[in-house]
Design a protein around this motif. Structure first.
Motif, mmCIF file in Angstrom:
data_model
loop_
_atom_site.group_PDB
_atom_site.id
_atom_site.type_symbol
_atom_site.label_atom_id
_atom_site.label_comp_id
_atom_site.label_asym_id
_atom_site.label_seq_id
_atom_site.Cartn_x
_atom_site.Cartn_y
_atom_site.Cartn_z
ATOM 1 N N LYS A 249 0.830 -1.213 0.000
ATOM 2 C CA LYS A 249 0.000 0.000 0.000
ATOM 3 C C LYS A 249 0.857 1.253 0.000
ATOM 4 O O LYS A 249 0.541 2.236 -0.662
ATOM 5 C CB LYS A 249 -0.910 0.043 1.239
ATOM 6 N N THR A 250 1.934 1.213 0.783
ATOM 7 C CA THR A 250 2.733 2.422 0.968
ATOM 8 C C THR A 250 3.451 2.819 -0.312
ATOM 9 O O THR A 250 3.451 4.000 -0.693
ATOM 10 C CB THR A 250 3.785 2.180 2.076
ATOM 11 N N THR A 297 13.188 7.782 0.674
ATOM 12 C CA THR A 297 12.274 8.780 1.244
ATOM 13 C C THR A 297 11.007 8.923 0.400
ATOM 14 O O THR A 297 10.038 9.532 0.843
ATOM 15 C CB THR A 297 12.962 10.155 1.341
ATOM 16 N N ILE A 298 11.034 8.365 -0.829
ATOM 17 C CA ILE A 298 9.878 8.536 -1.717
ATOM 18 C C ILE A 298 8.917 7.357 -1.548
ATOM 19 O O ILE A 298 9.330 6.194 -1.531
ATOM 20 C CB ILE A 298 10.351 8.621 -3.198
ATOM 21 N N ALA A 299 7.625 7.691 -1.430
ATOM 22 C CA ALA A 299 6.631 6.633 -1.263
ATOM 23 C C ALA A 299 6.068 6.202 -2.612
ATOM 24 O O ALA A 299 6.167 5.044 -3.005
ATOM 25 C CB ALA A 299 5.517 7.107 -0.349
ATOM 26 N N GLN A 300 5.453 7.135 -3.312
ATOM 27 C CA GLN A 300 4.880 6.816 -4.622
ATOM 28 C C GLN A 300 5.107 7.987 -5.554
ATOM 29 O O GLN A 300 5.081 9.141 -5.113
ATOM 30 C CB GLN A 300 3.375 6.570 -4.506
ATOM 31 N N LEU A 308 2.171 12.004 0.511
ATOM 32 C CA LEU A 308 1.156 11.042 0.060
ATOM 33 C C LEU A 308 0.001 10.985 1.063
ATOM 34 O O LEU A 308 -1.172 11.054 0.692
ATOM 35 C CB LEU A 308 1.792 9.656 -0.107
ATOM 36 N N ALA A 309 0.361 10.877 2.354
ATOM 37 C CA ALA A 309 -0.697 10.787 3.387
ATOM 38 C C ALA A 309 -1.526 12.067 3.377
ATOM 39 O O ALA A 309 -2.751 12.029 3.552
ATOM 40 C CB ALA A 309 -0.064 10.556 4.752
ATOM 41 N N SER A 310 -0.879 13.196 3.132
ATOM 42 C CA SER A 310 -1.659 14.438 3.158
ATOM 43 C C SER A 310 -2.549 14.537 1.915
ATOM 44 O O SER A 310 -3.673 15.049 1.990
ATOM 45 C CB SER A 310 -0.706 15.626 3.376
#
Ligand SMILES: Cc1ncc(COP(=O)(O)O)c(C=O)c1O
Length: 405
Positions: A249-250, A297-300, A308-310
């Motif tokens: 997911k992350t 440090t990069i998620a997607q 991403l979460a924000s």
């Protein structure tokens, strides 16, 4: 071939299929994905409120580099690649406040899902009872059945943000109860346990001598300033909790199939028995990519985890505001994950009927709440990881359709 087997089964008085599969259906969420895909391939617009940014480039590169090395042809360490296990140990210390030994407490699994099944196979068997949240993720119940144990649903308090009521839990415990499976942040409702709730769960499971399997697949998506906390980080919980986490997911690495289990050395030994005799090891180059993901440090796409979460939080706000604006819909504000689970009882249809109509009439894809257990009836599950314009288009189609009901 399948047909021949069926004919054979019908002709025989002794069934040739294992009983443990009786009553288990194909994954309904995978079936819904296939339905949307088929409609899209036929040129239709489908509103499923979901789309993810790409897996980070450096993650792909790490897998490609590994694939080009002579190591790629070999079996990997059955426990997981050493570089991945040490990256996981660093991640657990940094993000979860857990100090874990990479050699004796971490086991890499093909995704969080198979990790959870492995944990269940290591702990539960015929005659055991396993407590499951209701509503809860739809794979837990079939997984428990695959072990031969009995799933025991524990109703969540729908009117109270899907809280887990420890009195209800206590009433479901028998002398055969061994394990409690929890999911935090919660699929399908988006509930996140508060620190006080986690502390209460910890003292409850200690007093009842239960083991916990804690599914933290959505740990990085918590909103409104909350922080994800791991039950295993609480005093005395390390021996009692198996924590399942995943890259899927992350980092948008669903197809890579890399997750891991954190457990005490004694349990890890048992977990590794199941693992080595079933899968030998997880695909080596996928693990190399996962190690790069955890150390990066990069998620997607080019977004950091915090970015991403924000963006998920903004998408959540847009979806929930749109849902709440529809007459007859009530919606709990998800605190984490990327699901909204609105109450749709006022439309007078079952969640399956409403889901089918939304897809047939407006190509809006939402899972019926009944898929997630009896406690999910009267709700639909919407995803909200699509970009804002897609969410708005989906909401408009949904509003038009629901108004005509
Ligand atoms: C609650 C929950 N746990 C675990 C998983 C497993 O994810 P994976 O096997 O891709 O790591 C999922 C995926 O849908 C999920 O929703």
């Amino acid at each position: 071939m399948r047909l021949r087997h069926r004919k054979l089964a019908e002709a025989l008085t002794v069934p040739i299929f294992a009983r443990r599969l009786d009553g288990i259906g194909f994954s309904a969420s995978q079936a819904a994905i296939a339905r949307s895909k088929a409609a899209r391939e036929a040129g239709e617009i489908v509103h499923d409120f979901g789309s993810k940014l790409d897996t980070p480039k450096h993650v792909k590169q790490a897998a490609i580099d590994y694939l080009h090395s002579p190591k790629a042809a070999l079996y990997a360490d059955p426990r997981g690649l050493a570089e991945l296990r040490t990256a996981i140990a660093r991640k657990l210390a940094r993000e979860n406040g857990i100090s874990a030994d990479a050699d004796t407490e971490i086991t890499v699994s093909p995704g969080g899902k198979q990790g959870i099944l492995t944990a269940l196979l290591a702990l539960a068997g015929p005659g055991d009872q396993v407590l499951l949240e209701d509503p809860g993720w739809l794979s837990f119940e079939p997984m428990v059945r695959l072990t031969g144990a009995r799933p025991v649903p524990v109703r969540l308090r729908a009117g109270d943000g899907f809280a887990l009521d420890l009195d209800v839990l206590a009433r479901r415990i028998t002398k055969r109860t061994r394990i409690l499976v929890l999911c935090n942040p919660h699929n399908p409702t988006g509930r996140v346990f508060t620190a006080a709730e986690l502390a209460a769960i910890a003292s409850f499971v200690q007093s009842r001598d239960l083991m916990v399997i804690m599914d933290e697949a959505y740990e990085h998506f918590v909103f409104d300033g909350r922080r994800h906390a791991s039950l295993a980080s609480l005093p005395g919980m390390h021996e009692r909790v198996i924590t399942a986490q995943t890259c899927s997911k992350t980092f948008n690495m669903f197809g890579w199939r890399v997750g891991w289990l954190l457990a005490s050395p004694a349990i890890t030994e048992r977990i590794r028995l199941v693992s080595v005799h079933s899968i030998t090891c997880v695909t080596s180059f996928a693990q190399a990519g996962a190690a790069a993901a955890l150390d990066g440090t990069i998620a997607q796409g080019s977004l950091t985890l915090a970015e991403l979460a924000s963006s998920y939080q903004q998408q959540r706000d847009a979806l929930v505001e749109g849902l709440r604006a529809i007459k007859g819909v009530r919606c709990f504000m998800p605190q984490g994950a990327y699901f909204a689970f609105p109450d749709i009882k006022r439309f007078g249809l079952t969640s399956q009927q409403l889901s089918d109509r939304l897809f047939a009439e407006a190509r809006v894809s939402a899972n019926p709440g009944s898929l997630f257990g009896r406690g999910g009836e009267g709700h639909l599950r919407f995803v909200f990881n699509a970009q804002l314009p897609q969410i708005e288009a989906g909401l408009a189609a949904l509003q038009r359709c629901l108004r005509s009901l």
